[in-house]
Enzyme design. Sequence first.
Site, mmCIF file in Angstrom:
data_model
loop_
_atom_site.group_PDB
_atom_site.id
_atom_site.type_symbol
_atom_site.label_atom_id
_atom_site.label_comp_id
_atom_site.label_asym_id
_atom_site.label_seq_id
_atom_site.Cartn_x
_atom_site.Cartn_y
_atom_site.Cartn_z
ATOM 1 N N LYS A 1 -17.746 -7.911 15.115
ATOM 2 C CA LYS A 1 -18.558 -7.464 13.979
ATOM 3 C C LYS A 1 -17.903 -7.855 12.653
ATOM 4 O O LYS A 1 -18.573 -8.270 11.705
ATOM 5 C CB LYS A 1 -18.767 -5.941 14.055
ATOM 6 C CG LYS A 1 -19.425 -5.328 12.829
ATOM 7 C CD LYS A 1 -20.874 -5.762 12.639
ATOM 8 C CE LYS A 1 -21.378 -5.338 11.293
ATOM 9 N NZ LYS A 1 -22.696 -4.755 11.259
ATOM 10 N N LYS A 33 -16.658 -2.479 2.309
ATOM 11 C CA LYS A 33 -15.840 -1.853 3.353
ATOM 12 C C LYS A 33 -15.551 -2.851 4.474
ATOM 13 O O LYS A 33 -14.413 -2.984 4.933
ATOM 14 C CB LYS A 33 -16.588 -0.623 3.874
ATOM 15 C CG LYS A 33 -15.924 0.133 4.991
ATOM 16 C CD LYS A 33 -16.567 0.026 6.360
ATOM 17 C CE LYS A 33 -18.041 0.052 6.456
ATOM 18 N NZ LYS A 33 -18.568 -0.038 7.833
ATOM 19 N N SER A 65 -19.792 0.424 12.100
ATOM 20 C CA SER A 65 -18.870 -0.696 11.891
ATOM 21 C C SER A 65 -17.596 -0.137 11.286
ATOM 22 O O SER A 65 -17.584 0.301 10.136
ATOM 23 C CB SER A 65 -19.487 -1.738 10.954
ATOM 24 O OG SER A 65 -20.593 -2.335 11.576
#
Length: 297
Positions: free
Chosen positions: A175, A243, A100
């Site tokens: 995502k 993140k 990701s």
Amino acid sequence: MSSNLPKVAWIGLGIMGSPMAENLIKAGYQVTGYTLEQDKIDRLVAAGGKGAASIAEAVREADVVITMVPASPQVEAVAYGEDGILENARKGALLIDMSSITPQTSVDLASNAKEKGIRVLDAPVSGGEAGAIEAVLSIMVGGEQSDFDAAKPLFDALGKTIVLCGPHGSGQTVKAANQLIVAVNIQACAEAVVFLEKSGVDLAAALDVLNGGLAGSTVLTRKKDNFLKRDFAPGFRIDLHHKDMGIVTDAARNVGAALPVGGVVAQLVASLRAQGDGGLDHSALLRSVERLSGSQV
């Protein structure tokens, strides 16, 4: 081993990568793995895979190279440079990045790989460690239809919901949206848990009935026991969700989308990390609500 299946190189054997690579082995693929920790390579070998001493060695013979590493800097580290994937994979190979990362990193990777004759898909996943182990991940893919079609049998061995979302970077964009929804959902569940407990309600009973109605969700189903037992062993670490919240807030700003609740939850995730909880599962957002509600955690 069926010899007509593509040979796979797998780079990154962490919480997600190890069980995913093992599922490909179970499906009959020949998998050669490389990661930084030798014990993870040993685990792959014990499951029937092969180990490699370097990225170059892992990818040299591969038809398909799959990467599953923590973030954009690690993807760039394994892809670029003389020891990286692009310099060492054969022409015509398919690189599937399941990490990701930022949509832009995926777009740049596809463009740089094209110059080397290497095809690329970005294919991040959702479902956490349990979804990886059970091979029921959602896989959101960006790239060319023909490459997606070629990769589909591999994806079928790893997940259940597999969708081509658009051109390069689209998988990462979806995502990012996924991580926004999950974080806000966990935060809402955490607030409900503290409210219910402080009200003296039977928490297990309350979560069961809530999960049977409109408030029910995959998040609540998967994380109910974490809340009940205060078990925050990582299926997906706060550090990684931090993140991802950076990715989605930044990408949203770039396209002019407001994320008022997402922005607040991003700050709550950041504060949890600042308090030393970065290594815990993202269900540990509960600890943040407890602290705000006056509990010692």
